[in-house]
Structures are given as C-alpha cells and as structure tokens.
Write an enzyme that holds these catalytic residues in place. Structure first.
Site, PDB file in Angstrom:
ATOM      1  N   THR A 138      75.183  50.405  49.312  1.00 57.11           N
ATOM      2  CA  THR A 138      74.432  49.199  48.825  1.00 57.11           C
ATOM      3  C   THR A 138      74.221  48.088  49.712  1.00 57.11           C
ATOM      4  O   THR A 138      74.976  47.860  50.702  1.00 57.11           O
ATOM      5  CB  THR A 138      75.464  48.418  47.534  1.00 57.11           C
ATOM      6  OG1 THR A 138      75.648  49.444  46.552  1.00 57.11           O
ATOM      7  CG2 THR A 138      74.829  47.338  47.060  1.00 57.11           C
ATOM      8  N   SER A 144      71.112  49.485  43.049  1.00 59.41           N
ATOM      9  CA  SER A 144      70.934  50.765  42.379  1.00 59.41           C
ATOM     10  C   SER A 144      69.849  51.576  42.771  1.00 59.41           C
ATOM     11  O   SER A 144      69.691  52.980  42.722  1.00 59.41           O
ATOM     12  CB  SER A 144      70.505  50.593  40.943  1.00 59.41           C
ATOM     13  OG  SER A 144      71.735  49.918  40.043  1.00 59.41           O
ATOM     14  N   GLU A 382      78.124  53.532  41.939  1.00 57.84           N
ATOM     15  CA  GLU A 382      77.709  55.160  42.025  1.00 57.84           C
ATOM     16  C   GLU A 382      76.522  55.034  40.770  1.00 57.84           C
ATOM     17  O   GLU A 382      76.164  56.262  40.468  1.00 57.84           O
ATOM     18  CB  GLU A 382      78.901  56.083  41.448  1.00 57.84           C
ATOM     19  CG  GLU A 382      79.939  55.944  42.254  1.00 57.84           C
ATOM     20  CD  GLU A 382      79.806  56.395  43.817  1.00 57.84           C
ATOM     21  OE1 GLU A 382      79.280  57.570  44.378  1.00 57.84           O
ATOM     22  OE2 GLU A 382      79.852  55.204  44.622  1.00 57.84           O
TER      23      GLU A 382
END
Length: 405
Positions: A138, A144, A382
C-alpha cells in the site's frame, strides 16, 4: 476433500488453542492499551514455535513458519494431502481466537513470508526462508488498486535502486525484512511490478512513523520510505523479465496464499465472539435449543443461528481455498471468496454480539468490544471487500481487469 480435521494436525491445533487461551488472552487488553509496545511475552513463545517447526519439517508435517518448508512440501508430496497452507489456516484460527494483533506480531510469522513461499527460488529460500518478513504494498496513492503502485526499482548493474513510500506495513518496524512491491518500468504498466526482499538496516530504508489504529494495536503498522535504497538483484522474487501479456500475475500469486490466511484470522475472532456471547447469554438463562423450531425460539437465539451459519460458510470457504493451494490447484477465485465472506462475516458477527449483549458487550470489562475493533482490518487488508468481489466476478465471467473494473 474431507471435512474432519486431519489427525496429524490435531496436536498443532491443540497447542495453538493453548497459546491463545493461556498466553494471548491474559495479555490481550494490556497491549491493546499500550499501542506500539512490543509484547515481550512472545519472544519465548517464538523460540518454542521454532522448535516445533524444526521437528515438523523433519517429520514431513506442515507448519506455519518457514517459507522454505512450505515450498519444499509442495515439491515432495504427491496426491491429495494437507500441507503448510492448511496447517497455517487451522493454527491461525485458534491463535486469533485469542488475539488477532498478537497473532500478527508473532516473530517470523509475517505476511511477507507467504510472498517468499509463493515465488522464491531455491537460493532465496535458503537465505530468506527463516527470516521474519513483512509485506509492503500500500502507498498513499495506491491502496486496493495494486496496479497503481508508484514505487520504482531501477536496475543498476547487479543491484536495483528502490525509491518510494509504503504505508500500513504490518510488522514493518519489527520484521527482519520487508517484501516491497515496486515497478521496474512504469511505462509498461502493471506488468512491470515486481517484489523485492529488502533486509532491515539497508541504507535508504527508513521507518518514518508508526500508525495509531482502531484495532490490532499489539501489531506495529509502519510507514516506510525508500530513498536510493540499493538491494541486490538476487533479492528480486520471481522472474526479472517483464511479460506484458502475463501482466503481474507472478506477484499477485502471493495473494492466493495470504488471503486464506487473513480469512482464517477472521474466522478465529468471529468464533471468539460467538463463544463468549453464548456464555454470557447462558448466564441470563438464554440458551440455544437446536431441536426447537426457529419461529418459537428467542429472538436473540435466532440471531445467533444466523451468525453461526455465516461463520460456518466462511470457515468452509477458507478450508477449501487452503486445501486447493496445498494440492496444487489454482485457487485465486476461491481465495477471494474466502477472504470476502470471512471478512464481512467477522465484522457482522463481532459487532452483532456487542449489540446483542448491550452494555456488557460495549464495556471494556469484556474483550467483545476489542474483537469488534480488531475484526475491521480483516475486511480491508490483503484486498478490500469490494476488490474481492470484483476478482470473483472477473473469474466467474471470464473477464480481464481491463474489461471489468
């Protein structure tokens, strides 16, 4: 696939439950309040687990710690078997019944270890198979959407020079190494994203802050900058070749290992909430009677039934995804299904149990409110709930990421 617990794994599950009950639970609130304090109680536990892992490796049984061991199992076994993926999932369910944050901060049990296990070669497994590896994906502008990564890795002779910033790195300060996702050529898009093992203490790698969080406060979550950080080319995981047709499937393979792991964490904390909720309700004379028709049951009990059904669905999806990985079956869709279902179910169940118990569930006298806070991250990291649903849709419809966004 048989649904009973494999006999060879039952001792491990029992040991993990003992750790959860006798080590994690007693210190759970302590480290929830002392955010960023290192749980020194885990050092002795890590030494014990190293011994268990060594013994398991020699006997050929699965265990959760070593990336090298996980890779070796895949090479040595033929036919249907339960290996390191199933072992990790079953063990973590028990540990997270105790405390998710403490499970995440166990030495040498990092998410980066799954990345190493997924794509490392023999030489890399020899070097990194027993280190504690965090994973850095990230960025401030790339959450995402992993393809939006801006961190770069430029080839310079026998090295790569990494520049960029990573945030929300679980165990980023404590781990021995960080698996960093970076682009070797941003003009080539997502196909150029590769993962690199950057060892702690490498010049140019700096932990700039630790994040304050809603939950999992026992786990350190770091922001890390990389400024002309030079790492050997031999630390690149997987192929150095950029295959535009393949995209970045190689690094994404990591998620097929780690998403069932996160799903298992969610299953564990959700069961903790259900178990404690039943106990407290029983003290008030409210107990489930599974022989009684639903329409004549107490309203609180009927809600528990719904939570139990959600929990069971999440558990079975998680076991299936892990089982497929152990048996060499592509599990990208199933890993995302497990992560999506378990993450959402854990959020709903932990918060629902707090609501069912009112002031008792909301008070710090019980760990229920902590479990509700801890569970939220399991639906985010995740890959968020929305990303998992998108991946499942692509697999079911046969669409590429460009065709279905």
């Amino acid at each position: 696939m048989h649904l009973e617990t494999p006999k060879k794994l039952r001792p491990l599950i029992h040991q993990a439950r003992q750790v959860a009950e006798n080590v994690f639970r007693p210190i759970s609130r302590k480290y929830d309040r002392a955010e960023h304090a290192y749980p020194v109680e885990l050092d002795m536990l890590a030494a014990i687990m190293d011994g268990m892992n060594h013994a398991a490796a020699e006997s050929g049984q699965g265990q959760s710690a070593g990336a090298g061991q996980l890779k070796q199992q895949r090479r040595n076994h033929e036919g249907v078997h339960n290996g390191a993926n199933m072992t990790t999932v079953l063990g973590l369910q028990e540990l997270c019944w105790g405390d998710v944050g403490l499970a995440l901060t166990l030495p040498r049990q990092g998410l980066g270890n799954a990345a190493i296990a997924a794509v490392a070669n023999d030489e890399q497994l020899q070097r990194f198979g027993h280190c504690w590896a965090a994973m850095a994906i990230t960025e401030p502008g790339a959450g995402s959407d992993s393809a939006a990564i801006r961190t770069t890795a430029q080839r310079d002779g026998d090295d790569y020079i990494i520049n960029g910033e990573k945030i929300y790195v679980t165990s980023g300060e404590r781990a021995d190494a960080v698996v960093v996702w970076a682009s070797v050529d941003r003009s080539l898009g997502r196909a150029a994203i590769k993962s690199f093992v950057v060892e702690k203490g490498t010049p140019g790698m700096d932990v700039v802050r630790l994040e304050k969080k809603l939950g999992i406060k026992a786990s350190d979550t770091a922001a890390i900058t990389f400024t002309d950080c030079r790492v050997p080319a031999s630390n690149l995981l997987g192929s150095a070749e950029v295959n535009v047709d393949q995209g970045f499937a190689g690094v994404m393979q990591t998620f097929d290992n780690t998403r069932p792991v996160v799903a298992a964490m969610a299953v564990g904390v959700a069961r903790a909430a259900l178990d404690r909720c039943r106990e407290i309700l029983a003290n008030y004379g409210i107990q489930a009677d599974y022989k009684q028709p639903l329409k004549t049951s107490h309203s609180v009990v009927t809600q528990l039934y719904r939570y139990e059904a959600d929990w069971e669905a999440a558990r079975l999806l998680t076991l299936k995804a892990a089982w497929m990985a152990d048996n060499g079956q592509p599990n990208s869709k199933e890993a995302s299904m497990a992560k999506a279902k378990a993450g959402r179910a854990a959020n709903a169940i932990t918060l629902g149990c707090v609501e069912l118990l009112g002031s008792v569930g909301y008070s710090e006298d019980e760990l229920l409110e902590k479990w509700a806070r801890d569970s939220k991250i399991l639906d985010i990291f995740e890959g968020t709930q929305q990303i998992q649903q998108l991946i499942v849709a692509r697999r079911l419809l046969g669409k590429t990421s460009a065709e279905l966004k």
